[in-house]
Design a protein around this motif. Structure first.
Motif, PDB file in Angstrom:
ATOM      1  N   ALA A  23       0.836  -1.206   0.000  1.00  0.00           N
ATOM      2  CA  ALA A  23       0.000   0.000   0.000  1.00  0.00           C
ATOM      3  C   ALA A  23       0.866   1.250   0.000  1.00  0.00           C
ATOM      4  CB  ALA A  23      -0.932  -0.005   1.217  1.00  0.00           C
ATOM      5  N   TYR A  24       1.933   1.228   0.781  1.00  0.00           N
ATOM      6  CA  TYR A  24       2.864   2.363   0.834  1.00  0.00           C
ATOM      7  C   TYR A  24       3.514   2.584  -0.530  1.00  0.00           C
ATOM      8  CZ  TYR A  24       7.052   5.035   1.927  1.00  0.00           C
ATOM      9  OH  TYR A  24       8.049   5.975   1.925  1.00  0.00           O
ATOM     10  N   ASP A  25       4.012   1.517  -1.138  1.00  0.00           N
ATOM     11  CA  ASP A  25       4.654   1.634  -2.453  1.00  0.00           C
ATOM     12  C   ASP A  25       3.673   2.140  -3.506  1.00  0.00           C
ATOM     13  OD1 ASP A  25       7.033   0.731  -1.355  1.00  0.00           O
ATOM     14  OD2 ASP A  25       6.850  -1.299  -2.151  1.00  0.00           O
ATOM     15  N   SER A  26       2.446   1.664  -3.465  1.00  0.00           N
ATOM     16  CA  SER A  26       1.433   2.092  -4.418  1.00  0.00           C
ATOM     17  C   SER A  26       1.106   3.575  -4.232  1.00  0.00           C
ATOM     18  CB  SER A  26       0.174   1.243  -4.238  1.00  0.00           C
ATOM     19  OG  SER A  26      -0.838   1.684  -5.087  1.00  0.00           O
ATOM     20  N   ALA A  27       0.929   3.996  -2.985  1.00  0.00           N
ATOM     21  CA  ALA A  27       0.627   5.404  -2.705  1.00  0.00           C
ATOM     22  C   ALA A  27       1.787   6.305  -3.106  1.00  0.00           C
ATOM     23  CB  ALA A  27       0.286   5.588  -1.226  1.00  0.00           C
ATOM     24  N   THR A  28       3.001   5.862  -2.858  1.00  0.00           N
ATOM     25  CA  THR A  28       4.179   6.639  -3.235  1.00  0.00           C
ATOM     26  C   THR A  28       4.264   6.787  -4.752  1.00  0.00           C
ATOM     27  OG1 THR A  28       5.374   5.925  -1.259  1.00  0.00           O
ATOM     28  CG2 THR A  28       6.704   6.748  -3.088  1.00  0.00           C
ATOM     29  N   ALA A  29       4.024   5.715  -5.473  1.00  0.00           N
ATOM     30  CA  ALA A  29       4.064   5.764  -6.937  1.00  0.00           C
ATOM     31  C   ALA A  29       2.988   6.708  -7.475  1.00  0.00           C
ATOM     32  CB  ALA A  29       3.893   4.364  -7.520  1.00  0.00           C
ATOM     33  N   GLU A  30       1.786   6.647  -6.914  1.00  0.00           N
ATOM     34  CA  GLU A  30       0.712   7.542  -7.358  1.00  0.00           C
ATOM     35  C   GLU A  30       1.060   9.000  -7.056  1.00  0.00           C
ATOM     36  OE1 GLU A  30      -2.331   9.375  -9.008  1.00  0.00           O
ATOM     37  OE2 GLU A  30      -1.775   7.287  -9.338  1.00  0.00           O
ATOM     38  N   TYR A  31       1.642   9.247  -5.895  1.00  0.00           N
ATOM     39  CA  TYR A  31       2.060  10.596  -5.538  1.00  0.00           C
ATOM     40  C   TYR A  31       3.086  11.119  -6.547  1.00  0.00           C
ATOM     41  CZ  TYR A  31       4.714  14.237  -3.147  1.00  0.00           C
ATOM     42  OH  TYR A  31       5.371  15.395  -2.849  1.00  0.00           O
ATOM     43  N   GLU A  32       4.074  10.296  -6.882  1.00  0.00           N
ATOM     44  CA  GLU A  32       5.107  10.719  -7.832  1.00  0.00           C
ATOM     45  C   GLU A  32       4.523  10.985  -9.215  1.00  0.00           C
ATOM     46  OE1 GLU A  32       8.106   7.695  -7.412  1.00  0.00           O
ATOM     47  OE2 GLU A  32       8.778   8.535  -5.492  1.00  0.00           O
ATOM     48  N   ARG A  33       3.568  10.161  -9.644  1.00  0.00           N
ATOM     49  CA  ARG A  33       2.901  10.411 -10.935  1.00  0.00           C
ATOM     50  C   ARG A  33       2.110  11.715 -10.883  1.00  0.00           C
ATOM     51  NH1 ARG A  33       2.200   4.809 -10.632  1.00  0.00           N
ATOM     52  NH2 ARG A  33       0.122   5.051  -9.712  1.00  0.00           N
ATOM     53  N   SER A  34       1.426  11.938  -9.790  1.00  0.00           N
ATOM     54  CA  SER A  34       0.622  13.148  -9.625  1.00  0.00           C
ATOM     55  C   SER A  34       1.489  14.403  -9.624  1.00  0.00           C
ATOM     56  CB  SER A  34      -0.182  13.054  -8.324  1.00  0.00           C
ATOM     57  OG  SER A  34      -0.941  14.200  -8.121  1.00  0.00           O
ATOM     58  N   ILE A  35       2.591  14.365  -8.915  1.00  0.00           N
ATOM     59  CA  ILE A  35       3.509  15.504  -8.868  1.00  0.00           C
ATOM     60  C   ILE A  35       4.106  15.757 -10.250  1.00  0.00           C
ATOM     61  CG2 ILE A  35       5.770  16.251  -7.982  1.00  0.00           C
ATOM     62  CD1 ILE A  35       3.460  16.761  -6.063  1.00  0.00           C
ATOM     63  N   ALA A  36       4.474  14.701 -10.954  1.00  0.00           N
ATOM     64  CA  ALA A  36       5.035  14.865 -12.303  1.00  0.00           C
ATOM     65  C   ALA A  36       4.021  15.527 -13.229  1.00  0.00           C
ATOM     66  CB  ALA A  36       5.476  13.513 -12.861  1.00  0.00           C
ATOM     67  N   ARG A  37       2.756  15.109 -13.140  1.00  0.00           N
ATOM     68  CA  ARG A  37       1.702  15.736 -13.957  1.00  0.00           C
ATOM     69  C   ARG A  37       1.535  17.205 -13.584  1.00  0.00           C
ATOM     70  NH1 ARG A  37      -1.001  10.782 -13.003  1.00  0.00           N
ATOM     71  NH2 ARG A  37      -2.104  11.757 -11.259  1.00  0.00           N
ATOM     72  N   ALA A  38       1.515  17.489 -12.291  1.00  0.00           N
ATOM     73  CA  ALA A  38       1.333  18.873 -11.832  1.00  0.00           C
ATOM     74  C   ALA A  38       2.499  19.752 -12.275  1.00  0.00           C
ATOM     75  CB  ALA A  38       1.176  18.912 -10.313  1.00  0.00           C
ATOM     76  N   ARG A  39       3.721  19.237 -12.203  1.00  0.00           N
ATOM     77  CA  ARG A  39       4.884  20.012 -12.652  1.00  0.00           C
ATOM     78  C   ARG A  39       4.809  20.296 -14.138  1.00  0.00           C
ATOM     79  NH1 ARG A  39       9.015  16.735  -8.939  1.00  0.00           N
ATOM     80  NH2 ARG A  39       9.015  18.165  -7.171  1.00  0.00           N
ATOM     81  N   SER A  40       4.385  19.304 -14.885  1.00  0.00           N
ATOM     82  CA  SER A  40       4.250  19.494 -16.330  1.00  0.00           C
ATOM     83  C   SER A  40       3.164  20.522 -16.640  1.00  0.00           C
ATOM     84  CB  SER A  40       3.916  18.156 -16.991  1.00  0.00           C
ATOM     85  OG  SER A  40       3.729  18.327 -18.372  1.00  0.00           O
ATOM     86  N   ASP A  41       2.023  20.399 -15.978  1.00  0.00           N
ATOM     87  CA  ASP A  41       0.932  21.363 -16.185  1.00  0.00           C
ATOM     88  C   ASP A  41       1.375  22.771 -15.789  1.00  0.00           C
ATOM     89  OD1 ASP A  41      -0.608  19.219 -16.986  1.00  0.00           O
ATOM     90  OD2 ASP A  41      -1.819  19.165 -15.143  1.00  0.00           O
ATOM     91  N   TRP A  42       2.123  22.895 -14.714  1.00  0.00           N
ATOM     92  CA  TRP A  42       2.646  24.178 -14.234  1.00  0.00           C
ATOM     93  C   TRP A  42       3.561  24.792 -15.284  1.00  0.00           C
ATOM     94  CZ3 TRP A  42       2.298  28.304 -11.579  1.00  0.00           C
ATOM     95  CH2 TRP A  42       3.387  28.993 -11.044  1.00  0.00           C
ATOM     96  N   ALA A  43       4.464  23.994 -15.830  1.00  0.00           N
ATOM     97  CA  ALA A  43       5.387  24.491 -16.844  1.00  0.00           C
ATOM     98  C   ALA A  43       4.642  24.933 -18.098  1.00  0.00           C
ATOM     99  CB  ALA A  43       6.420  23.419 -17.188  1.00  0.00           C
ATOM    100  N   VAL A  44       3.641  24.173 -18.501  1.00  0.00           N
ATOM    101  CA  VAL A  44       2.845  24.530 -19.677  1.00  0.00           C
ATOM    102  C   VAL A  44       2.122  25.854 -19.434  1.00  0.00           C
ATOM    103  CG1 VAL A  44       0.817  23.861 -21.036  1.00  0.00           C
ATOM    104  CG2 VAL A  44       2.601  22.179 -20.540  1.00  0.00           C
ATOM    105  N   ALA A  45       1.555  26.022 -18.237  1.00  0.00           N
ATOM    106  CA  ALA A  45       0.850  27.262 -17.918  1.00  0.00           C
ATOM    107  C   ALA A  45       1.807  28.447 -17.888  1.00  0.00           C
ATOM    108  CB  ALA A  45       0.122  27.129 -16.580  1.00  0.00           C
ATOM    109  N   LEU A  46       2.997  28.237 -17.335  1.00  0.00           N
ATOM    110  CA  LEU A  46       3.990  29.314 -17.319  1.00  0.00           C
ATOM    111  C   LEU A  46       4.417  29.694 -18.729  1.00  0.00           C
ATOM    112  CD1 LEU A  46       6.201  28.149 -14.327  1.00  0.00           C
ATOM    113  CD2 LEU A  46       4.789  30.224 -14.408  1.00  0.00           C
ATOM    114  N   ALA A  47       4.694  28.689 -19.537  1.00  0.00           N
ATOM    115  CA  ALA A  47       5.106  28.951 -20.913  1.00  0.00           C
ATOM    116  C   ALA A  47       3.991  29.651 -21.682  1.00  0.00           C
ATOM    117  CB  ALA A  47       5.500  27.643 -21.601  1.00  0.00           C
ATOM    118  N   ALA A  48       2.743  29.252 -21.447  1.00  0.00           N
ATOM    119  CA  ALA A  48       1.610  29.888 -22.127  1.00  0.00           C
ATOM    120  C   ALA A  48       1.475  31.343 -21.692  1.00  0.00           C
ATOM    121  CB  ALA A  48       0.324  29.119 -21.834  1.00  0.00           C
ATOM    122  N   ALA A  49       1.728  31.614 -20.413  1.00  0.00           N
ATOM    123  CA  ALA A  49       1.646  32.996 -19.928  1.00  0.00           C
ATOM    124  C   ALA A  49       2.725  33.853 -20.575  1.00  0.00           C
ATOM    125  CB  ALA A  49       1.782  33.032 -18.403  1.00  0.00           C
ATOM    126  N   ILE A  50       3.932  33.314 -20.690  1.00  0.00           N
ATOM    127  CA  ILE A  50       5.025  34.039 -21.357  1.00  0.00           C
ATOM    128  C   ILE A  50       4.665  34.263 -22.823  1.00  0.00           C
ATOM    129  CG2 ILE A  50       7.436  33.869 -22.123  1.00  0.00           C
ATOM    130  CD1 ILE A  50       7.224  34.460 -19.147  1.00  0.00           C
TER     131      ILE A  50
END
Length: 80
Positions: A23-50
């Protein structure tokens, strides 16, 4: 120091450990996927603003981040 006898345990104890670890490994993997998606979305939004014409200062004022953070996010995750 006196010799201490270990208590006996049944198979439910190591099984519970394995279940908790999975359960810990599964939750950690989901967290890492979620953070990676959020970082990508953040970068896209920043680039779009520029791209839309906002300056780094306007972005910094709007979302409360430093110019360095904006630049790093775009370079690391936006590929621009």
């Amino acid at each position: 120091m006196a010799f201490r006898h270990r208590r006996k345990y049944d198979e439910s104890v190591p099984r519970a450990l394995q279940t908790a670890r999975q359960a810990y490994d599964s939750a950690t993997a989901e967290y890492e996927r979620s953070i990676a998606r959020a970082r990508s979305d953040w970068a896209v939004a920043l680039a779009a603003a520029i791209e839309a014409g906002m300056s780094y200062q306007e972005i910094a004022d709007e979302v409360g981040v430093s110019h360095t953070s904006i630049s790093r996010a775009i370079k690391q995750y936006g590929g621009t």
